[in-house]
Design an enzyme around this catalytic site. Structure first.
Site, PDB file in Angstrom:
ATOM      1  CE1 TYR A 203      18.701   7.319  30.465  1.00 15.50           C
ATOM      2  CE2 TYR A 203      20.160   6.088  31.629  1.00 15.50           C
ATOM      3  CZ  TYR A 203      19.419   6.018  30.709  1.00 15.50           C
ATOM      4  OH  TYR A 203      18.828   5.051  30.434  1.00 15.50           O
ATOM      5  NE  ARG A 216      18.016   4.048  25.266  1.00 18.02           N
ATOM      6  CZ  ARG A 216      18.089   3.842  26.459  1.00 18.02           C
ATOM      7  NH1 ARG A 216      18.710   2.802  26.949  1.00 18.02           N
ATOM      8  NH2 ARG A 216      17.803   4.821  27.322  1.00 18.02           N
ATOM      9  CD  GLU A 327      21.468  -4.556  29.523  1.00 16.06           C
ATOM     10  OE1 GLU A 327      21.242  -3.686  30.189  1.00 16.06           O
ATOM     11  OE2 GLU A 327      22.663  -4.454  28.803  1.00 16.06           O
TER      12      GLU A 327
END
Length: 732
Positions: A203, A216, A327
């Site tokens: 990021y 992920r 989420e």
């Protein structure tokens, strides 16, 4: 779907019945989602920890992990754990604090040391629940970000900087930080990224001084014992940006789409995991919703998307970013399946001008991520462009292909892209006005992040450094560190290209008088690790297409018919182009025709001529005759830029507008003299008023440095480009 023989399984139970376990099962660990926090303890013969996230006992539930083997519990410092001989469950709680950095570092250090001491060194799933996760501490740093700093300190000590497993970070209603995780002794473990998203550990710095660190999803398989996919907490993020701010339903649907892609066949097959999974395969799903009032809407969407058999709970909780509203996480359990790896044919061939990054620790993971990524362009778009270029080959239209020499990551925003489209539209309208024919608009855009170089090194401020090869490969900074070849930059290139393509696609419906639909994207198909990973198959036809751009080209340095670049372009249905320079011969050009246009299809092959104004009159005619006589209906474009670059005494590269006009005019006249259609222009131009080429408003060398911003070679400004179009295609 069947359960693994060995791996722990999880169920969600009422807090009042959480101690009831099926016959033959042993509790490995329990997490109570309830109205008050509690430190982890082992009085029940296994770890139990409480997270403050429900409003009452009745609203809460227990997450119970069980094993088919007997369990032994223990404590180590602040940690409570249990092991069954193959798997470990461990929990810790950090009390409320004004600064979590040191405490987080200590907790993670203890956790890693415990797994190694006990021999359960394969950490494969982690959860964190952090109170006040979006609030700022006394120093003005968001609590989640200070947690990331503490965690990073511990992980860096053990070299665990970019390969952590699946994880979740969610806001608790109080009680500090609860951390729990699963680890195992052995088995096959693969930590998987989502190609639609930037890996968290890459990021940008605006997300905190230390990046989050998790995959992920994590795949885990034991010999003879089945396999599991643990899906991390997943939200409505594309690239690294939050999408659909304020729209909980759109964010929920995007989160589900992200999960579907992570566990889908393409993403798994590139890791050799085998057949893909679908949302129907998810079990043990937890859904976190920021606003209590949104839970009913989110539940409706999730119930429609997931299997009726799913074990699913909904929690009112803060998400790790303040602009995220929902989420999800989940688990897939299934039988073991076979390996599906294959190697494309071009990987066995030589390829010039390639980055030197094969020994980088992220190299294989980046390639796998790109291989599983959605294509940036669609096969229908590719076919439409071929049809438009067929009209150019027939003499019924022209091409205008313009843009930066090397695109900048920092100028890939929608605003920058719209400015480039406006410049392209204006120049295309001018060309169409002069010729009375349609104009196919193509930008050097949406992937033009890599450049070939004549030498691998250059001297900068008296120091020899690796040459700058475009933002896909390295940075333009004047230090050895900036010039290192970094494969992670391919992921950035993909996501920046995606932003550009979205803007282009939104503009494609606009109608301009005398101008064909478009604009289309193009880039040099230079970096084989990038372009090779983005070759896709059109499911409707079985045809291969290059998913990185509509219109790839190869340069003179990479255009050997027996090498990898040409082999790749020969295998896809995209319209393709080749640069033809002063070293090109009629025989070599015909070899390219045979490799790239064996069936003599109009619109398939373009030759971009870049021979220099002094040489084009001698070198181009025999090439044109050879191609014409062989019956290949190619598109001919003039690139008058690359053969006419010179250096000023200061060392700055420039181009003279008069030389560019001269080469383009000679190109036009040679093609017409041979009965061929001069198809158009390929120009390096800027959307802003640069002063990199001499001529027109740039009166001489003294004007050049006034606004010289190119990352590589000098570009025309709009006034200079308009002058060139007028001279070549305007009234005589």
């Amino acid at each position: 779907m069947t359960s693994s023989t060995y791996a722990p399984t999880v169920t969600f139970q009422s807090l009042k019945t959480a101690d009831r376990v099926a016959p033959g099962r042993h509790v490995l660990g329990r997490v109570d989602f309830t109205h008050e926090p509690s430190d982890p303890g082992t009085d029940a013969g296994h770890p139990v920890v409480g997270i403050q996230i429900a409003r009452s006992v009745e609203e809460g539930f227990a997450e119970v992990w069980t094993s088919p083997r007997p369990v032994r519990a223990g404590r180590s410092g602040t940690l409570s754990y249990a092991v069954d001989g193959e798997f470990l469950f461990c929990a810790a709680r950090i009390p409320e604090s004004d600064d979590y950095v040191d405490a987080t570092e200590t907790a993670y250090t203890e956790a890693v040391e415990l797994t190694r001491t006990l021999g359960y060194g394969r950490l494969y799933r982690v959860w964190h629940y952090i109170s006040r996760v979006n609030e700022e501490n006394a120093a003005g740093l968001e609590v989640y970000r200070e947690f990331c700093v503490g965690r990073a300190r511990a992980l860096e000590r053990y070299g665990m900087t970019d390969d952590m497993p699946a994880a979740t970070v969610i806001g608790a209603h109080g009680g500090g930080i609860v951390l729990y995780f699963l680890a195992c002794r052995a088995g096959t473990q693969v930590n998987i990224d989502n190609p639609r998203q930037v890996p968290p550990y890459h990021y940008p710095s605006r997300y905190g001084p230390k990046a989050p660190n998790f995959a992920r999803a994590t795949y885990l398989a034991q010999d003879g014992g089945g396999e599991q996919l643990y899906v991390s907490g997943t939200a409505g993020i594309l690239g690294h940006r939050t999408m659909h701010p304020g729209d909980v339903e759109a964010q929920c649907r995007l989160a589900l789409d992200n999960i579907a892609h992570v566990i889908g066949g393409r993403n798994l097959s590139v890791h050799g995991i085998g057949r893909g999974c679908t949302l129907d395969d998810l079990r043990a799903v937890k859904v976190y919703v920021r606003h209590q009032s949104d839970i009913a809407r989110v539940e409706r969407i999730c119930r429609e998307a997931l299997s009726p058999a799913v074990d699913m709970v909904f929690l009112n909780a803060d998400i790790c970013r303040a602009d995220l509203l929902v989420e999800l996480e989940g688990i897939v359990v299934r039988d073991h399946v076979s390996n599906l790896r294959h190697t494309p044919e071009w990987e066995h061939l030589p390829a010039g001008q390639q980055p030197q990054w094969g020994d980088h620790p992220a190299y294989e993971r980046v390639k796998a991520t790109l291989t599983a990524a959605p294509p940036l362009v669609l096969p229908g778009e590719v076919r439409e462009l071929r049809d438009r270029l067929a009209e150019v080959a027939a003499g019924e239209a022209h091409v205008l292909q313009i843009g930066d020499c090397a695109e900048s990551f920092y100028e890939s925003t929608p605003d920058h892209t719209r400015a480039k489209i406006e410049a392209l539209d204006a120049l295309a309208g001018r060309l169409g006005h002069h010729t009375g024919r349609g104009v196919v608009r193509i930008g050097r855009i949406g992937g033009q992040y890599a450049k070939p170089r004549s030498t691998p090194f250059e001297v900068v401020d008296g120091v020899e450094l690796p040459a700058f090869r475009g933002h896909m490969v390295n940075a333009e900074g004047r230090s050895p560190e900036a010039r290192k070849h970094d494969p992670v930059r391919m992921l950035w290139a993909y996501h920046f290209s995606d932003e550009v393509q979205r803007t282009l696609r939104g503009h494609r419906g606009a109608t301009l008088h005398g101008v064909h639909p478009g604009p289309w994207s193009s880039h040099d198909a230079l970096v084989m690790d990038y372009t090779g990973a983005l070759v896709r198959v059109d499911e409707a036809t079985g045809d291969r297409f290059l998913g990185s751009t509509h219109y790839p080209w190869v340069g003179e340095r990479t255009g050997d018919p027996g090498h990898a670049h040409v082999a790749l372009l020969g295998s896809v249905i995209n319209p393709v182009a080749c640069k033809i320079g002063p070293r090109s011969t009629p025989d070599g050009v015909l070899a390219l025709c045979r490799a790239l246009d064996p069936h003599r299809e109009p619109g398939r092959l373009t030759f971009i001529v870049r021979m220099g104004s002094a040489d084009i009159g001698t070198l181009l005619p025999p090439v044109v005759r050879a191609v014409r006589d062989a019956g290949h209906p190619v598109v001919w474009l003039s690139d008058p830029m690359h053969g006419n670059t010179v250096k000023l005494p200061s060392g700055i590269k420039v181009r003279h507008l008069d030389h560019l006009v001269d080469e383009a005019l000679r190109f036009r006249d040679i093609l017409r003299a041979h009965g061929q259609h001069p198809g158009g222009l390929h120009l390096e131009t800027a959307a802003e008023d640069v002063t990199e080429c001499i001529g027109g408003p740039v009166h001489g060398p003294d004007d050049v440095e006034r606004h010289y911003t190119t990352l590589c070679d000098p570009r025309l400004n709009s006034e200079q480009a308009a002058h060139l179009v007028d001279r070549v295609f305007g009234p005589a």
